[in-house]
Design a protein around this motif. Structure first.
Motif, PDB file in Angstrom:
ATOM      1  N   UNK A 143      -5.344  33.987   6.473  1.00  0.00           N
ATOM      2  CA  UNK A 143      -3.829  34.446   6.924  1.00  0.00           C
ATOM      3  C   UNK A 143      -4.157  35.864   7.713  1.00  0.00           C
ATOM      4  N   UNK A 144      -5.310  36.233   7.783  1.00  0.00           N
ATOM      5  CA  UNK A 144      -5.663  37.324   8.585  1.00  0.00           C
ATOM      6  C   UNK A 144      -6.363  37.142   9.794  1.00  0.00           C
ATOM      7  N   UNK A 145      -6.009  36.480  10.886  1.00  0.00           N
ATOM      8  CA  UNK A 145      -6.895  36.087  11.820  1.00  0.00           C
ATOM      9  C   UNK A 145      -7.401  37.273  12.504  1.00  0.00           C
ATOM     10  N   UNK A 146      -8.527  37.283  12.801  1.00  0.00           N
ATOM     11  CA  UNK A 146      -9.335  38.038  13.518  1.00  0.00           C
ATOM     12  C   UNK A 146     -10.076  39.081  12.680  1.00  0.00           C
ATOM     13  N   UNK A 154     -19.443  43.818  17.993  1.00  0.00           N
ATOM     14  CA  UNK A 154     -20.723  44.638  18.266  1.00  0.00           C
ATOM     15  C   UNK A 154     -20.331  46.284  18.361  1.00  0.00           C
ATOM     16  N   UNK A 155     -19.087  46.485  18.375  1.00  0.00           N
ATOM     17  CA  UNK A 155     -18.766  47.833  18.391  1.00  0.00           C
ATOM     18  C   UNK A 155     -18.851  48.274  16.765  1.00  0.00           C
ATOM     19  N   UNK A 156     -19.959  49.476  16.587  1.00  0.00           N
ATOM     20  CA  UNK A 156     -19.959  49.487  15.212  1.00  0.00           C
ATOM     21  C   UNK A 156     -18.813  50.284  14.528  1.00  0.00           C
ATOM     22  N   UNK A 157     -17.794  50.935  15.375  1.00  0.00           N
ATOM     23  CA  UNK A 157     -16.684  51.417  14.578  1.00  0.00           C
ATOM     24  C   UNK A 157     -15.805  50.393  14.303  1.00  0.00           C
ATOM     25  N   UNK A 158     -15.535  49.528  15.243  1.00  0.00           N
ATOM     26  CA  UNK A 158     -14.370  48.212  14.970  1.00  0.00           C
ATOM     27  C   UNK A 158     -15.191  47.661  13.784  1.00  0.00           C
ATOM     28  N   UNK A 159     -16.332  47.641  13.774  1.00  0.00           N
ATOM     29  CA  UNK A 159     -16.841  46.719  12.658  1.00  0.00           C
ATOM     30  C   UNK A 159     -16.689  47.329  11.429  1.00  0.00           C
ATOM     31  N   UNK A 160     -17.164  48.406  11.201  1.00  0.00           N
ATOM     32  CA  UNK A 160     -17.058  49.426  10.103  1.00  0.00           C
ATOM     33  C   UNK A 160     -15.555  49.215   9.394  1.00  0.00           C
ATOM     34  N   UNK A 162     -13.142  47.025  10.101  1.00  0.00           N
ATOM     35  CA  UNK A 162     -12.828  45.692   9.624  1.00  0.00           C
ATOM     36  C   UNK A 162     -13.710  45.426   8.356  1.00  0.00           C
ATOM     37  N   UNK A 163     -14.906  46.006   7.974  1.00  0.00           N
ATOM     38  CA  UNK A 163     -15.556  45.477   6.947  1.00  0.00           C
ATOM     39  C   UNK A 163     -14.945  46.438   5.598  1.00  0.00           C
ATOM     40  N   UNK A 164     -14.502  47.570   6.077  1.00  0.00           N
ATOM     41  CA  UNK A 164     -13.859  48.182   4.742  1.00  0.00           C
ATOM     42  C   UNK A 164     -12.567  47.416   4.507  1.00  0.00           C
ATOM     43  N   UNK A 165     -11.874  46.948   5.392  1.00  0.00           N
ATOM     44  CA  UNK A 165     -10.831  46.287   4.770  1.00  0.00           C
ATOM     45  C   UNK A 165     -11.367  44.954   4.108  1.00  0.00           C
ATOM     46  N   UNK A 166     -12.346  44.345   4.461  1.00  0.00           N
ATOM     47  CA  UNK A 166     -12.947  43.143   3.488  1.00  0.00           C
ATOM     48  C   UNK A 166     -13.257  43.836   2.303  1.00  0.00           C
TER      49      UNK A 166
END
Length: 750
Positions: A143-146, A154-160, A162-166
């Protein structure tokens, strides 16, 4: 067991048997049931007169076994108790072991079934819970696409971010679902590396480690991807730090659910929970085992007690009744159960056995008397048979070897053993009879053991008839052989035939000899007259004619001597000296000088042909015998002459005189070619000779002279080659004084 001779039996448990020391005598109430040796058993406490009467009514009328009054009562009780304990230990131990094994197997199977059932139920519940949580997390991610794509940006900031949300999402589901760990990870192919990429986790520093451990269960992950639904893994363990920094082994359970976007798997959700239900299952198992042990002991004790009271004590009494001295005796029926029915049938069997036993004793005694009579009759019959009787059983073991068989074979064999020589004619005939082939009047020659001096005495002509014998139903019982000694009969037959021939020959030859002698006398006179008056050439022919007539006259004299009946004129004779003189006379007739003969008798060699003749004399000293010296001198001269003529080029001449038992033996042995076996029967016939210059009368005259003395003349092979002539004379000792010397007689050669 000791109960078979114990005078009294112990009381069974429960007081069903009381002491009987003060009871009346056994003639009024004498129970013998169960091997009890006491009088009547006391009825149970509280039983009325009717019950006591009924009890006494069941008592067998047979008398009680004899007791040993010398044995003290405690000793008798101890022996009864020991016998019962031994019997009960064997029976009850067997029952207890079997019951224990059966109970253990039953409760063990139930415990194992319950253990695995509890494990399976709890594991299924945990699987459903884990799969539900994994499905819920995967649904939230879809239900949370993307979000997953940004977690791999590849961007570390975006990745960090998103992973915090996970991580937050995983932690929320941990609290909401009551699980230990929730991990979101990408597959190695999606991560672009060799290891699993953990995108989000509900844990702290150990998230990566736990994620890899969960991801390593690739079997469950692969199955979840293929089935596109949540799949639970098997139980697995791990070392985790516990209190005080000590690591502790814990068991976990995991479930996996793939996350799809556009039909393609983006990541996998892993849910983990400790499998702490194993401790609960172990606690339940322990409680169950305790209850099983208590229940098993109770059941085993109750069963052993019941079996002892209802089975082994009655059976023990039956065994005691069976082992009573004098045979089985009746036993008391105490309960109307299966053992009671068995006891009643046992008592009926004992009664029938007693009747049968009496009949069997009577039949046995009658059969024993008949068997003894038949055995004695058969033994007397076999012993009285004038022929040898030999019988064997189907296995070839001797059952009969009577005295006549022992006399024929000059040996005895133990009964129950096979014949020692399986190749003997008797053994072969018996073996053939056991195989169904009978032997009818077969003749064979046997060598009998012993010290027989004559070869003919050692060889016996035996007639054998052998056949199998069977029972009425055709069963083979063995084989029997009838053996007859035909040696003397055959000798009498041959002697009668020979005497008949010789009688006819003597009657005819005697008349012819008298008719021929007169013309021979005239021929001799005319030849002498011609020799005196004729020219030298004619005189030489006349001399040769006169020599031939002289030889013919000598032959006729010998023939007439053989043809007339010999009358033995017995007189005291030194046989050793007679033999010495006869040997010397025979050597003189061979052309030796008197001094050469004397040296030869002393052991010196005597020239003969191309060699030397050695004379060996072995003359034992004998008492004076009543013999016809003239006839025996002729016999010795002829025997020595024949031996010398058999050795034209010299050899050893052995003359031995010795005594064996009641017989005197004279043996003349040479080293010549010997006498063939097929000619030995004819060498004593008149006119039979193997030499061109022989007359064939010398051995015939010897044979007739020896027979006239009641003796026997035989020929055999000499040890080492040659022939040996054996003269056997009966030992007839004379007490009369010796007469004066007689002139030696002459006899023709053979």
């Amino acid at each position: 067991m000791t109960g078979s001779s114990t005078p009294s039996a112990p009381s069974p448990p429960g007081g069903s048997l009381g002491g009987a020391e003060g009871r009346p005598s056994a003639s009024t109430a004498a129970p013998v049931g169960g091997g009890e040796a006491e009088g009547a058993a006391e009825p149970p406490a509280g039983s009325g007169p009717a019950e006591e009467a009924a009890t006494l009514g069941e008592v067998s009328p047979s008398p009680p076994p004899p007791t040993d009054p010398a044995a003290p009562r405690p000793e008798r009780r101890r022996r009864r108790h020991e016998a019962r304990r031994t019997f009960g230990t064997r029976l009850l131990t067997t029952f207890a072991v079997v019951l224990t094994l059966v109970t253990t197997l039953a409760f063990g199977a139930a415990g194992v079934f319950m253990h695995y059932t509890n494990d399976a139920v709890l594991e299924r519940q945990v699987n459903r819970h884990l799969e539900a949580v994994a499905r819920l997390v995967a649904r939230d991610l879809e239900q949370r696409p993307g979000l997953i794509a940004r977690a791999r940006h590849p961007n570390q900031r975006v990745r960090r971010r998103a992973r915090a949300s996970l991580d937050t999402l995983c932690a929320e589901h941990v609290e909401a679902g009551g699980v230990a760990e929730v991990v979101v990870f990408a597959l190695p192919s999606a991560a672009g590396g060799a290891e699993v990429d953990v995108l989000g986790s509900s844990g702290g520093d150990r998230a990566a480690l736990l994620g890899r451990l969960i991801a390593d269960r690739n079997l469950a992950v692969r199955e979840a991807l293929e089935l596109r639904r949540p799949v639970s893994s098997a139980l697995w363990g791990d070392q985790l730090p516990g209190e005080g920094g000590v690591e502790r082994w814990r068991v976990f359970k995991s479930a996996y659910m793939p996350v799809f976007e556009g039909g393609d798997p983006l990541a996998v959700v892993g849910v983990e929970i400790p499998a702490d239900f194993a401790a609960s299952v172990a606690e339940v198992d322990g409680t169950f085992l305790f209850l099983v042990a208590i229940s098993g002991l109770i059941v085993l004790s109750a069963a052993v007690l019941l079996v002892r009271q209802r089975v082994h004590v009655p059976v023990y009494r039956l065994v005691r009744a069976m082992e009573r001295e004098g045979g089985p005796s009746p036993a008391r029926v105490r309960r109307n159960d299966e053992i009671g029915v068995l006891t009643e049938h046992y008592n009926q069997m004992v009664a029938r056995l007693a009747e049968k036993d009496q009949k069997l004793r009577e039949l046995y005694e009658a059969e024993r008397v008949a068997a003894a009579y038949l055995k004695g009759y058969a033994n007397s019959l076999v012993a009285g048979v004038p022929e040898g009787v030999v019988a064997v059983d189907p296995q070839g073991r001797l059952t009969v070897w009577n005295a006549r068989a022992q006399a024929i074979f000059r040996e005895s064999h133990p009964l129950g053993e096979p014949l020692p020589d399986p190749e003997s004619p008797l053994a072969r005939a018996l073996d053939a009879a056991l195989r169904g082939s009978a032997t009818d009047q077969a003749l064979f020659v046997i060598e009998v053991p012993g010290a027989a001096e004559d070869e003919e005495d050692r060889q016996r002509l035996v007639e054998l008839t052998c056949a199998p014998f069977s029972a009425e139903d055709g069963e083979l019982l063995g084989a029997v052989a009838v053996v007859s000694d035909r040696t003397e009969l055959e000798r009498f037959r041959r002697a009668a035939s020979r005497n008949e021939r010789l009688g006819a020959l003597g009657s005819l030859g005697g008349g012819l000899a008298h008719e021929i002698k007169n013309p021979l006398g005239a021929m001799s006179g005319f030849a002498e007259l011609i020799e005196r008056k004729a020219p030298p050439d004619v005189a030489r022919l006349a001399r040769r004619l006169r020599d031939q007539v002289t030889q013919l006259n000598v032959f006729l004299d010998e023939f007439l001597s053989f043809a007339r009946d010999e009358r033995v004129r017995r007189e005291p004779t030194d046989l050793a000296e007679l033999v010495r003189e006869a040997v010397a006379q025979a050597l003189l007739e061979q052309g030796a000088a008197d001094d050469e003969v004397q040296r030869a008798l002393a052991g010196a060699p005597l020239a003969q042909g191309a060699g030397e003749l050695r004379v060996l004399l072995e003359l034992d000293e004998l008492p004076r015998l009543a013999l016809d010296a003239l006839l025996l001198r002729t016999v010795v001269i002829n025997l020595v002459r024949n031996s010398c003529q058999a050795m034209p080029d010299g050899g050893a001449l052995r003359v031995r005189l010795h005594r064996v038992g009641q017989g005197v033996y004279l043996r003349v042995r040479d080293e010549g070619p010997g006498i063939p076996l097929e000619e030995r029967e004819r060498v004593f016939d008149p006119l039979y000779t193997t030499r061109a210059e022989g007359t064939g009368l010398g051995l015939a005259i010897c044979h007739k002279a020896v027979l006239a003395h009641g003796g026997k003349l035989s020929v055999r092979d000499a040890p080492g080659g040659g022939a040996e002539l054996v003269v056997r004379l009966p030992m007839v000792v004379s007490s009369a004084p010796a007469p004066g010397p007689k002139a030696p007689a002459t006899a023709g050669g053979s």
